[in-house]
Design an enzyme around this catalytic site. Structure first.
Site, PDB file in Angstrom:
ATOM      1  CG  ASP A  72       7.718 -13.151  -9.835  1.00  0.00           C
ATOM      2  OD1 ASP A  72       7.097 -14.327  -9.682  1.00  0.00           O
ATOM      3  OD2 ASP A  72       7.160 -11.945  -9.745  1.00  0.00           O
ATOM      4  CG  ASP A 141       4.048  -2.103  -5.977  1.00  0.00           C
ATOM      5  OD1 ASP A 141       3.604  -3.008  -6.635  1.00  0.00           O
ATOM      6  OD2 ASP A 141       5.290  -2.144  -5.275  1.00  0.00           O
ATOM      7  CG  HIS A 143       4.624  -5.480  -8.214  1.00  0.00           C
ATOM      8  ND1 HIS A 143       5.236  -5.439  -7.040  1.00  0.00           N
ATOM      9  CD2 HIS A 143       3.709  -6.241  -8.647  1.00  0.00           C
ATOM     10  CE1 HIS A 143       4.516  -6.492  -6.490  1.00  0.00           C
ATOM     11  NE2 HIS A 143       3.642  -7.252  -7.362  1.00  0.00           N
ATOM     12  CD  GLU A 148       8.409  -4.472  -5.773  1.00  0.00           C
ATOM     13  OE1 GLU A 148       7.101  -4.130  -6.351  1.00  0.00           O
ATOM     14  OE2 GLU A 148       8.590  -4.911  -4.457  1.00  0.00           O
TER      15      GLU A 148
HETATM   16  P1  PGA Z   1      -1.611 -11.284  -6.109  1.00  0.00           P
HETATM   17  O1  PGA Z   1      -0.265 -10.913  -6.475  1.00  0.00           O
HETATM   18  O2  PGA Z   1      -2.134 -12.184  -7.274  1.00  0.00           O
HETATM   19  O3  PGA Z   1      -1.151 -12.133  -4.837  1.00  0.00           O
HETATM   20  O4  PGA Z   1      -2.353 -10.326  -5.573  1.00  0.00           O
HETATM   21  C1  PGA Z   1      -0.184 -10.080  -7.730  1.00  0.00           C
HETATM   22  C2  PGA Z   1       1.318  -9.468  -8.005  1.00  0.00           C
HETATM   23  O5  PGA Z   1       1.872  -9.144  -6.892  1.00  0.00           O
HETATM   24  O6  PGA Z   1       1.722  -9.441  -9.190  1.00  0.00           O
END
Ligand code: PGA
Length: 279
Positions: A72, A141, A143, A148
């Protein structure tokens, strides 16, 4: 779903790093037949990237014939902005390994036509024959990539609005100011991820524990898109102890015992091989 539970975040990174190295080396990639690797950004994979860089310097792995696709990218953030995923990948990984520039793919969140950009990304993945291994993280959350809550479980690469929880969680990278976090992103879809031959998700820390428990023990739902991995024929979750805090004791013990019996079996097989070589 295979679940590997390690004591510490460092051991999670070692496991993920060794898994990537073995996958690439076993594949024996060439220029005409490259290994295709899907990559995440964020805080969790940083240690894995550092260990991969060390392994590259030690000559244990080469990325010369590896093609990468990032999951992404934010919309509207200049590529040289320190929080853009272009910048992240260059400064945390690509600048330190031997991957050719033309083998790296990251969605362009500043493309004049974002829908066309997403369509072409899917085409590029298809053109190289699909992704062999997709490395992923998980949001608080639930995702996976920026899919999302409420995302279609049948989605492909597209433009997504980020929800409040993700914006607040990512504010840590923007001077703790949620108003500076972009509100939109381009992301691969659930179907894009599900088509990878193997998906390896890594999660560390207690903040991920609830999302992890939903992903492992919950029902498949678009409100926690990582649950879709339950349908993947070859998904591996690598977790540290803290990330398992919301799992049932029974679940954690089940997967730990499973790993132990696999290890015992491997050792027994190695012993048999050693003994029969002596005969
Ligand atoms: P993070 O993000 O490794 O910074 O916790 C993971 C994600 O949001 O997929």
């Amino acid at each position: 779903m295979r679940i590997v539970i390690c004591d510490t975040p460092d051991k999670v990174a070692t496991y993920a790093c060794e898994y990537v190295i073995k996958s690439i080396n076993d594949f024996k990639p060439t220029a005409d037949r490259p290994f295709v690797l899907g990559l995440p950004t964020g805080g969790t994979p940083l240690k894995t990237y550092q260990k991969l860089i060390i392994a590259f310097r030690e000559g244990r792995v080469s990325f010369k014939n590896v093609v990468t696709f990032n999951m992404d990218e934010y919309v509207g953030l200049p590529q040289d902005h320190p929080e853009s995923y272009h910048y992240f990948m260059r400064h945390n990984f690509f600048d330190y390994i031997d991957i050719p520039e033309q083998n790296r793919h990251i969605l362009n969140g500043n493309a004049p036509d974002l829908i066309e950009e997403c369509r072409q990304y899917e085409e590029k993945i298809k053109a190289v024959g699909g992704i062999h291994l997709f490395l992923a993280g998980i949001g608080t959350d639930g995702h996976i990539a920026f899919n999302e809550p409420g995302s279609s479980l049948y989605s492909r690469t597209r433009v997504k609005s980020l929800n409040k929880e993700t914006i607040e969680s990512n504010a840590r990278f923007f001077d703790n100011d949620p108003s500076r976090v972009p509100t939109m992103a381009l992301t691969v879809g659930l179907r894009t991820i599900m088509e990878a031959q193997v998906v390896m998700m890594i999660a560390t820390g207690a903040s991920k524990a609830l999302a992890v428990s939903k992903c492992v023990e919950g029902s498949i739902t678009h409100m926690c898109t990582a649950t879709m991995l339950q349908m993947h024929p070859s998904a591996v979750l690598c977790l540290d102890d803290d990330a398992t805090l919301e799992l049932k004791v029974r679940t954690a013990r089940y997967f730990k015992n499973l790993l132990l019996s696999e290890k015992n079996l491997e050792e027994r097989q190695a012993n048999v091989k050693r003994l029969s070589a002596k005969l």
